[in-house]
Motif scaffolding. Structure first.
Motif, short mmCIF file in Angstrom:
data_model
loop_
_atom_site.label_atom_id
_atom_site.label_comp_id
_atom_site.label_asym_id
_atom_site.label_seq_id
_atom_site.Cartn_x
_atom_site.Cartn_y
_atom_site.Cartn_z
N ILE A 49 0.85 -1.19 0.00
CA ILE A 49 0.00 0.00 0.00
C ILE A 49 0.88 1.23 0.00
O ILE A 49 2.03 1.19 0.45
N ALA A 50 0.36 2.32 -0.50
CA ALA A 50 1.11 3.58 -0.52
C ALA A 50 0.97 4.24 0.85
O ALA A 50 0.03 4.98 1.11
N TRP A 51 1.88 3.93 1.76
CA TRP A 51 1.82 4.45 3.11
C TRP A 51 3.23 4.66 3.60
O TRP A 51 4.06 3.76 3.53
N ASP A 52 3.51 5.86 4.07
CA ASP A 52 4.82 6.18 4.61
C ASP A 52 4.62 7.17 5.75
O ASP A 52 3.48 7.48 6.12
N LYS A 53 5.70 7.70 6.30
CA LYS A 53 5.58 8.62 7.43
C LYS A 53 4.90 9.93 7.03
O LYS A 53 4.26 10.57 7.87
N GLY A 54 5.01 10.32 5.78
CA GLY A 54 4.30 11.51 5.32
C GLY A 54 2.80 11.28 5.35
O GLY A 54 2.03 12.12 5.84
N SER A 55 2.34 10.15 4.83
CA SER A 55 0.91 9.81 4.87
C SER A 55 0.44 9.68 6.32
O SER A 55 -0.65 10.14 6.66
N ASP A 82 16.12 8.00 6.35
CA ASP A 82 15.42 8.21 5.07
C ASP A 82 13.92 7.98 5.15
O ASP A 82 13.17 8.55 4.35
N THR A 83 13.46 7.18 6.11
CA THR A 83 12.01 6.96 6.21
C THR A 83 11.27 8.21 6.68
O THR A 83 10.06 8.29 6.56
N ASP A 84 12.00 9.20 7.21
CA ASP A 84 11.39 10.47 7.63
C ASP A 84 11.26 11.47 6.49
O ASP A 84 10.53 12.46 6.61
N GLU A 85 11.93 11.24 5.38
CA GLU A 85 11.91 12.20 4.27
C GLU A 85 10.51 12.50 3.72
O GLU A 85 10.20 13.64 3.44
N PRO A 86 9.61 11.49 3.58
CA PRO A 86 8.26 11.84 3.11
C PRO A 86 7.54 12.81 4.06
O PRO A 86 6.81 13.70 3.61
N ALA A 87 7.75 12.68 5.36
CA ALA A 87 7.14 13.61 6.31
C ALA A 87 7.73 15.00 6.16
O ALA A 87 7.01 15.99 6.21
N PHE A 88 9.05 15.08 5.97
CA PHE A 88 9.67 16.39 5.74
C PHE A 88 9.04 17.06 4.52
O PHE A 88 8.77 18.27 4.54
N ARG A 89 8.80 16.29 3.47
CA ARG A 89 8.23 16.87 2.24
C ARG A 89 6.80 17.34 2.43
O ARG A 89 6.44 18.43 2.01
N ILE A 100 18.10 14.88 11.92
CA ILE A 100 19.14 14.68 12.92
C ILE A 100 20.24 13.82 12.32
O ILE A 100 19.98 12.77 11.75
N GLY A 101 21.47 14.30 12.43
CA GLY A 101 22.60 13.53 11.94
C GLY A 101 23.48 14.32 11.01
O GLY A 101 23.43 15.54 10.95
N SER A 102 24.28 13.61 10.26
CA SER A 102 25.31 14.17 9.40
C SER A 102 24.75 15.12 8.34
O SER A 102 23.73 14.85 7.71
N ALA A 103 25.45 16.21 8.14
CA ALA A 103 25.08 17.17 7.10
C ALA A 103 25.37 16.63 5.71
O ALA A 103 24.93 17.20 4.72
N ALA A 104 26.10 15.52 5.63
CA ALA A 104 26.42 14.93 4.32
C ALA A 104 25.20 14.26 3.69
O ALA A 104 25.14 14.08 2.48
N GLN A 105 24.22 13.88 4.50
CA GLN A 105 23.01 13.21 4.00
C GLN A 105 22.04 14.24 3.45
O GLN A 105 21.61 15.13 4.15
N PRO A 106 21.66 14.14 2.16
CA PRO A 106 20.68 15.08 1.61
C PRO A 106 19.33 14.94 2.33
O PRO A 106 18.98 13.85 2.78
N THR A 107 18.60 16.05 2.44
CA THR A 107 17.33 16.00 3.15
C THR A 107 16.37 17.07 2.65
O THR A 107 16.79 18.10 2.12
N ALA A 108 15.08 16.81 2.84
CA ALA A 108 14.04 17.80 2.55
C ALA A 108 13.67 18.56 3.82
O ALA A 108 12.81 19.45 3.77
N ALA A 109 14.30 18.23 4.94
CA ALA A 109 14.01 18.94 6.20
C ALA A 109 14.44 20.39 6.11
O ALA A 109 15.39 20.73 5.39
#
Length: 135
Positions: A49-55, A82-89, A100-109
């Motif tokens: 199903i289409a369900w993630d932390k953003g949904s 990465d599972t938090d990225e849909p919620a950030f978006r 939270i974490g390394s600045a090397a990781q790309p994020t939508a936060a």
């Protein structure tokens, strides 16, 4: 709710057999109609199903505060993978989001925090600030 989920950790598998383990799990999952995401030494299996932390975050906000939740609720969302990225978006422009974490990781936060301790300090600061602002 996401329904049944399963995480297969294959870190203990012999290095030369890990691909075999992953391929076998992939076949079983596909035959069962579930979806699988590969993470570092972990296979996450869940319903198709289409369900993630953003949904999930939108669902919770609508259930708790109604369809117009964004007019009266202030959101702070923090996550560390990465599972938090849909919620950030989905919360872009609707609340404060922190990776939270390394600045090397790309994020939508919206912002970054280096550690859980930094998150705790930021939340304490927000609480103190809220006490100064009249309702």
């Amino acid at each position: 709710r996401r329904g049944p989920t399963l995480a297969v950790h294959h870190i203990e598998a012999p290095v030369l057999r890990r691909r075999e383990v992953v391929d076998r799990v992939r076949r079983i999952v596909a035959e069962s109609g579930f979806l699988m995401r590969e993470r570092a030494l972990t296979l996450e299996v869940g319903p198709a199903i289409a369900w993630d932390k953003g949904s999930a975050v939108l669902h919770v906000l609508r259930c708790l505060h109604g369809p117009d939740w964004s007019e009266g609720v202030r959101i702070v969302y923090a996550g560390d993978d990465d599972t938090d990225e849909p919620a950030f978006r989905v919360l872009a422009g609707l609340g404060l989001t922190f990776r939270i974490g390394s600045a090397a990781q790309p994020t939508a936060a919206m912002r970054r925090l280096p550690s859980i301790e930094a998150l705790a300090g930021m939340l304490e600061w927000l609480v103190r600030r809220e006490e100064l602002v009249p309702a």
